[in-house]
Design a protein around this motif. Sequence first.
Motif: not given
Length: 99
Positions: A16-29
Amino acid sequence: VPFFVYYTDEMVNNRSKIDIIKEIAKGRLRWTHCSDQDGNHWKEPYIKCDNKGHAESMAFPLRCNGVDAVVDCYEDDDGEGDGGRPIILQRWSVRINNY
């Protein structure tokens, strides 16, 4: 009368896009609270960054994974510094569009 909008998160490469975003954001979302003149309320995701280079390093892999991400800078006047000159703070982030 409150209403809810239900949607299915778009999938990219079986994730899912949100999982991709969370992975790349590394806790900064983070999530921005938004509203319009009609009283509708919603949240939009963004990634908090330290500087322009950091924001660009977050936006690039998001775009490569099909996420509409743009680098954003908010400038804030933090009062006067030495000699009466204003201190301008830059707050960098990556905005996630169309989420």
